[in-house]
Design a protein around this motif. Structure first.
Motif, PDB file in Angstrom:
ATOM      1  N   GLY A  36     -15.515   1.327  12.180  1.00 17.73           N
ATOM      2  CA  GLY A  36     -14.748   2.509  13.038  1.00 17.73           C
ATOM      3  C   GLY A  36     -15.342   4.024  12.297  1.00 17.73           C
ATOM      4  N   GLY A  37     -16.295   3.490  11.224  1.00 14.61           N
ATOM      5  CA  GLY A  37     -16.558   5.135  11.229  1.00 14.61           C
ATOM      6  C   GLY A  37     -16.111   5.442   9.225  1.00 14.61           C
ATOM      7  N   ALA A  38     -15.112   5.163   8.347  1.00 13.96           N
ATOM      8  CA  ALA A  38     -15.112   5.816   7.700  1.00 13.96           C
ATOM      9  C   ALA A  38     -15.584   5.054   6.435  1.00 13.96           C
ATOM     10  CB  ALA A  38     -13.435   5.251   7.285  1.00 13.96           C
ATOM     11  N   ARG A  39     -15.674   5.676   5.210  1.00 15.37           N
ATOM     12  CA  ARG A  39     -15.952   4.944   3.827  1.00 15.37           C
ATOM     13  C   ARG A  39     -14.371   4.308   3.389  1.00 15.37           C
ATOM     14  NH1 ARG A  39     -20.333   3.136   0.760  1.00 15.37           N
ATOM     15  NH2 ARG A  39     -20.690   4.392  -1.019  1.00 15.37           N
ATOM     16  N   VAL A  40     -15.174   3.303   3.341  1.00 11.87           N
ATOM     17  CA  VAL A  40     -13.954   2.309   2.358  1.00 11.87           C
ATOM     18  C   VAL A  40     -14.418   1.206   1.244  1.00 11.87           C
ATOM     19  CG1 VAL A  40     -12.862  -0.074   2.814  1.00 11.87           C
ATOM     20  CG2 VAL A  40     -13.497   1.128   5.139  1.00 11.87           C
ATOM     21  N   ALA A  41     -13.503   2.062   0.578  1.00 11.01           N
ATOM     22  CA  ALA A  41     -13.721   1.614  -0.811  1.00 11.01           C
ATOM     23  C   ALA A  41     -12.845   0.055  -1.149  1.00 11.01           C
ATOM     24  CB  ALA A  41     -13.060   2.076  -2.046  1.00 11.01           C
ATOM     25  N   LEU A  42     -13.305  -1.200  -1.040  1.00 11.71           N
ATOM     26  CA  LEU A  42     -12.561  -2.528  -1.503  1.00 11.71           C
ATOM     27  C   LEU A  42     -12.774  -2.751  -3.142  1.00 11.71           C
ATOM     28  CD1 LEU A  42     -12.261  -4.603   0.452  1.00 11.71           C
ATOM     29  CD2 LEU A  42     -13.865  -6.073  -0.403  1.00 11.71           C
ATOM     30  N   ALA A  43     -11.038  -3.356  -3.307  1.00  7.78           N
ATOM     31  CA  ALA A  43     -10.310  -3.812  -4.753  1.00  7.78           C
ATOM     32  C   ALA A  43     -10.039  -4.674  -5.139  1.00  7.78           C
ATOM     33  CB  ALA A  43      -9.831  -2.424  -5.282  1.00  7.78           C
ATOM     34  N   ASP A  44      -9.833  -5.401  -6.105  1.00  8.60           N
ATOM     35  CA  ASP A  44      -9.137  -6.616  -6.139  1.00  8.60           C
ATOM     36  C   ASP A  44      -8.736  -5.958  -7.349  1.00  8.60           C
ATOM     37  OD1 ASP A  44      -8.087  -9.730  -6.062  1.00  8.60           O
ATOM     38  OD2 ASP A  44      -9.077  -8.604  -4.186  1.00  8.60           O
ATOM     39  N   VAL A  45      -7.999  -7.877  -8.565  1.00 15.22           N
ATOM     40  CA  VAL A  45      -7.908  -7.900  -9.305  1.00 15.22           C
ATOM     41  C   VAL A  45      -8.725  -7.913 -10.832  1.00 15.22           C
ATOM     42  CG1 VAL A  45      -5.972  -9.129  -9.213  1.00 15.22           C
ATOM     43  CG2 VAL A  45      -8.480 -10.576  -9.698  1.00 15.22           C
ATOM     44  N   ASP A  87     -12.472  -1.038 -10.321  1.00 18.31           N
ATOM     45  CA  ASP A  87     -11.254  -1.329  -9.925  1.00 18.31           C
ATOM     46  C   ASP A  87     -10.036  -0.688  -9.199  1.00 18.31           C
ATOM     47  OD1 ASP A  87     -10.562   1.049 -11.675  1.00 18.31           O
ATOM     48  OD2 ASP A  87     -10.624   0.078 -12.852  1.00 18.31           O
ATOM     49  N   ILE A  88      -8.259  -0.865  -9.272  1.00 19.48           N
ATOM     50  CA  ILE A  88      -8.067  -0.123  -8.428  1.00 19.48           C
ATOM     51  C   ILE A  88      -8.274   1.075  -8.318  1.00 19.48           C
ATOM     52  CG2 ILE A  88      -5.192   0.471  -7.353  1.00 19.48           C
ATOM     53  CD1 ILE A  88      -5.447  -2.635  -7.631  1.00 19.48           C
ATOM     54  N   GLU A  89      -7.972   1.576  -9.505  1.00 18.00           N
ATOM     55  CA  GLU A  89      -8.062   3.251  -9.578  1.00 18.00           C
ATOM     56  C   GLU A  89      -9.585   4.003  -9.132  1.00 18.00           C
ATOM     57  OE1 GLU A  89      -4.726   1.415 -12.237  1.00 18.00           O
ATOM     58  OE2 GLU A  89      -6.939   0.938 -11.923  1.00 18.00           O
ATOM     59  N   GLU A  90     -10.779   3.682  -9.795  1.00 13.02           N
ATOM     60  CA  GLU A  90     -11.208   3.943  -8.994  1.00 13.02           C
ATOM     61  C   GLU A  90     -11.657   3.964  -7.222  1.00 13.02           C
ATOM     62  OE1 GLU A  90     -16.467   3.695 -10.057  1.00 13.02           O
ATOM     63  OE2 GLU A  90     -15.703   1.633  -8.873  1.00 13.02           O
ATOM     64  N   ALA A  91     -10.927   3.038  -6.514  1.00 15.38           N
ATOM     65  CA  ALA A  91     -11.308   2.926  -5.508  1.00 15.38           C
ATOM     66  C   ALA A  91     -10.217   3.925  -4.483  1.00 15.38           C
ATOM     67  CB  ALA A  91     -10.316   1.441  -4.885  1.00 15.38           C
ATOM     68  N   VAL A  92      -8.882   4.371  -5.120  1.00 16.23           N
ATOM     69  CA  VAL A  92      -8.174   5.637  -4.776  1.00 16.23           C
ATOM     70  C   VAL A  92      -8.400   6.588  -4.878  1.00 16.23           C
ATOM     71  CG1 VAL A  92      -6.192   3.300  -4.922  1.00 16.23           C
ATOM     72  CG2 VAL A  92      -6.509   5.084  -6.627  1.00 16.23           C
ATOM     73  N   ALA A  93      -8.753   6.386  -5.794  1.00 19.61           N
ATOM     74  CA  ALA A  93      -9.772   8.000  -6.463  1.00 19.61           C
ATOM     75  C   ALA A  93      -9.875   9.512  -5.579  1.00 19.61           C
ATOM     76  CB  ALA A  93     -10.210   8.191  -7.638  1.00 19.61           C
ATOM     77  N   ASP A  94     -10.564   9.064  -4.573  1.00 19.99           N
ATOM     78  CA  ASP A  94     -10.316  10.293  -3.787  1.00 19.99           C
ATOM     79  C   ASP A  94      -9.909   9.995  -2.109  1.00 19.99           C
ATOM     80  OD1 ASP A  94     -11.551  12.882  -3.466  1.00 19.99           O
ATOM     81  OD2 ASP A  94     -12.995  11.932  -2.857  1.00 19.99           O
ATOM     82  N   ALA A  95      -9.410   8.309  -2.327  1.00 21.08           N
ATOM     83  CA  ALA A  95      -9.309   8.191  -0.911  1.00 21.08           C
ATOM     84  C   ALA A  95      -8.090   9.331   0.117  1.00 21.08           C
ATOM     85  CB  ALA A  95      -8.770   6.746  -1.039  1.00 21.08           C
ATOM     86  N   ASP A  96      -8.565   9.203   0.715  1.00 22.95           N
ATOM     87  CA  ASP A  96      -7.253   9.942   1.951  1.00 22.95           C
ATOM     88  C   ASP A  96      -6.496   8.776   2.399  1.00 22.95           C
ATOM     89  OD1 ASP A  96      -9.388  12.464   2.040  1.00 22.95           O
ATOM     90  OD2 ASP A  96     -10.694  11.058   3.164  1.00 22.95           O
ATOM     91  N   PHE A  97      -6.104   7.775   2.475  1.00 22.57           N
ATOM     92  CA  PHE A  97      -5.885   7.154   3.031  1.00 22.57           C
ATOM     93  C   PHE A  97      -5.890   5.509   2.155  1.00 22.57           C
ATOM     94  CE2 PHE A  97      -4.464   2.948   5.365  1.00 22.57           C
ATOM     95  CZ  PHE A  97      -3.327   3.019   5.777  1.00 22.57           C
ATOM     96  N   ILE A  98      -4.632   4.823   1.198  1.00 18.60           N
ATOM     97  CA  ILE A  98      -4.874   3.432   1.182  1.00 18.60           C
ATOM     98  C   ILE A  98      -4.509   2.497   1.753  1.00 18.60           C
ATOM     99  CG2 ILE A  98      -4.673   2.393  -1.381  1.00 18.60           C
ATOM    100  CD1 ILE A  98      -4.658   5.807  -1.647  1.00 18.60           C
ATOM    101  N   GLU A  99      -4.897   1.189   1.893  1.00 19.22           N
ATOM    102  CA  GLU A  99      -4.107  -0.052   1.947  1.00 19.22           C
ATOM    103  C   GLU A  99      -3.915  -1.190   1.908  1.00 19.22           C
ATOM    104  OE1 GLU A  99      -3.071  -1.966   5.826  1.00 19.22           O
ATOM    105  OE2 GLU A  99      -2.395  -0.250   5.089  1.00 19.22           O
ATOM    106  N   GLU A 100      -2.410  -0.997   0.636  1.00 17.80           N
ATOM    107  CA  GLU A 100      -2.225  -2.470   0.238  1.00 17.80           C
ATOM    108  C   GLU A 100      -2.157  -3.710   0.685  1.00 17.80           C
ATOM    109  OE1 GLU A 100       0.229  -5.089  -0.877  1.00 17.80           O
ATOM    110  OE2 GLU A 100       1.366  -3.064  -0.132  1.00 17.80           O
ATOM    111  N   ALA A 101      -2.940  -4.820   0.117  1.00 18.73           N
ATOM    112  CA  ALA A 101      -2.665  -5.678   1.200  1.00 18.73           C
ATOM    113  C   ALA A 101      -2.767  -7.413  -0.045  1.00 18.73           C
ATOM    114  CB  ALA A 101      -4.008  -5.790   2.085  1.00 18.73           C
ATOM    115  N   VAL A 102      -2.540  -6.700  -0.731  1.00 19.72           N
ATOM    116  CA  VAL A 102      -1.932  -7.861  -1.605  1.00 19.72           C
ATOM    117  C   VAL A 102      -1.261  -8.971  -1.310  1.00 19.72           C
ATOM    118  CG1 VAL A 102      -2.923  -6.726  -3.532  1.00 19.72           C
ATOM    119  CG2 VAL A 102      -0.499  -6.969  -2.734  1.00 19.72           C
ATOM    120  N   PRO A 103      -1.156 -10.484  -2.169  1.00 20.74           N
ATOM    121  CA  PRO A 103       0.177 -11.386  -1.812  1.00 20.74           C
ATOM    122  C   PRO A 103       1.527 -10.812  -1.291  1.00 20.74           C
ATOM    123  CG  PRO A 103      -1.490 -11.959  -3.647  1.00 20.74           C
ATOM    124  CD  PRO A 103      -1.975 -10.718  -3.242  1.00 20.74           C
TER     125      PRO A 103
END
Length: 328
Positions: A36-45, A87-103
């Motif tokens: 959709g055009g956004a810059r998206v960071a992917l994070a996990d455990v 890691d999570i911290e790097e992914a979300v540091a400058d994000a406008d929106f964060i989507e949590e999708a863990v179990p």
């Protein structure tokens, strides 16, 4: 090809999103948002899991392009817009929106949301892809919970167009509006619903499954026969019309009568909804009177019927083209 937004200083930059949880659902959501055009960071455990799923998403995109499911050039867009964070911290540091999708485990979500809200910008919006857990209960782990809400994609997220938007009591209207805008920018449709058990999607889905399971348990029909009837009768209408539009076209007086008939065998389970009986008593019987649940003007009924017939014929042609699902 990236979506841009104006910053307070008047410059433009790509919208930045983080998806925390890179598995099947999270990865699919990341694909949707990145395409959709956004810059998206992917994070996990771990960084390794995030990278592995990033690589999987690119391979999957190539397969989807080859099958005609993604447009040509999609993988190049993903390579430009999607990245694996350490890691999570790097992914979300400058994000406008964060989507949590863990179990779907409350403790895991609480721990993850606490990490997200501690590391994210104070003005970043935070969504959860939960399908069952109370948004208010999840909000307990979020700093500044007014920026938090449910943003519930459906499986498989690259191909299902609808997304539930679920604010809790403290979510601000601005958070709801901004989240809807973000989802719409990715080509999806949204519906805003209240934070109740099951929300709307699963409450409806499981109500149907519950009745279907009882029919099979009672020996009234086989599972295959139930599936056949759902696919080829009322389910055939559902890609085009929701239950209220279908009721309006059938006639609310007809629905009222059918409820009375069902009550001879199931008096409590099929009690007539008050919202239906009130409309019937008021003479609002659906499209034939120009007023019902959706208030379609009577003069538009021929246009609506023509669309309905064209849609059903097109659906049958598509099914004939695809052939039967490889179930049996």
């Amino acid at each position: 090809m990236t979506e841009t937004r104006k910053t307070p200083a008047g410059t433009t930059s790509a919208r930045k999103i983080a998806v925390v949880g890179s598995g099947y659902m999270g990865g699919g959501i990341a694909q949707v948002l990145a395409l959709g055009g956004a810059r998206v960071a992917l994070a996990d455990v771990s960084a390794e899991i995030a990278q592995k799923n990033y690589d999987r998403l690119l391979v999957e995109s190539d397969e989807f392009v080859a099958a005609g499911l993604f447009p040509e050039g999609s993988t190049a867009i993903l390579k430009a817009n999607l990245w694996a964070a350490k890691d999570i911290e790097e992914a979300v540091a400058d994000a406008d929106f964060i989507e949590e999708a863990v179990p779907e485990v409350l403790d895991i979500k609480h721990q993850t949301l606490a990490r997200i809200s501690a590391a994210a910008r104070p003005d970043a919006l935070i969504g959860s892809n939960t399908s069952t857990i109370s948004i208010a209960a999840l909000a307990e782990a979020v700093a500044a919970p007014e920026r938090f809400l449910g943003v519930h994609f459906s499986n498989p997220s690259p191909f299902i167009p609808g997304v539930e938007i679920i604010p809790h009591a403290g979510t601000t209207p601005e958070t709801v509006a901004a989240s809807r805008e973000l989802v719409h920018a990715a080509g999806k449709q949204t519906a805003v619903v209240k934070d109740v058990t099951g929300f709307v999607l699963n409450r409806l889905q499981y109500a149907l499954f519950h009745e279907a399971a009882q029919l099979v348990e009672q020996g009234i029909a086989t599972a295959d026969d139930v599936d056949t009837l759902v696919r080829t009768t009322f389910g055939f209408r559902l890609p085009f019309f929701g239950p209220f539009a279908i009721a309006d076209m059938a006639g609310l007086d007809v629905y009222d009568f059918c409820y009375k008939s069902l009550q001879t065998g199931f008096p409590e389970r099929f009690a007539t909804p008050k919202i239906l009986s009130d409309l019937v008593e008021a003479g609002k019987l659906g499209t034939k009177t120009g007023a019902g649940f959706l208030n379609v003007p009577a003069e538009r009924t021929p246009e609506l019927i023509a669309y309905r017939n064209k849609a059903y014929v097109a659906m049958q042609k598509l099914l004939d083209e695809l052939g039967p699902a490889p179930i049996n």
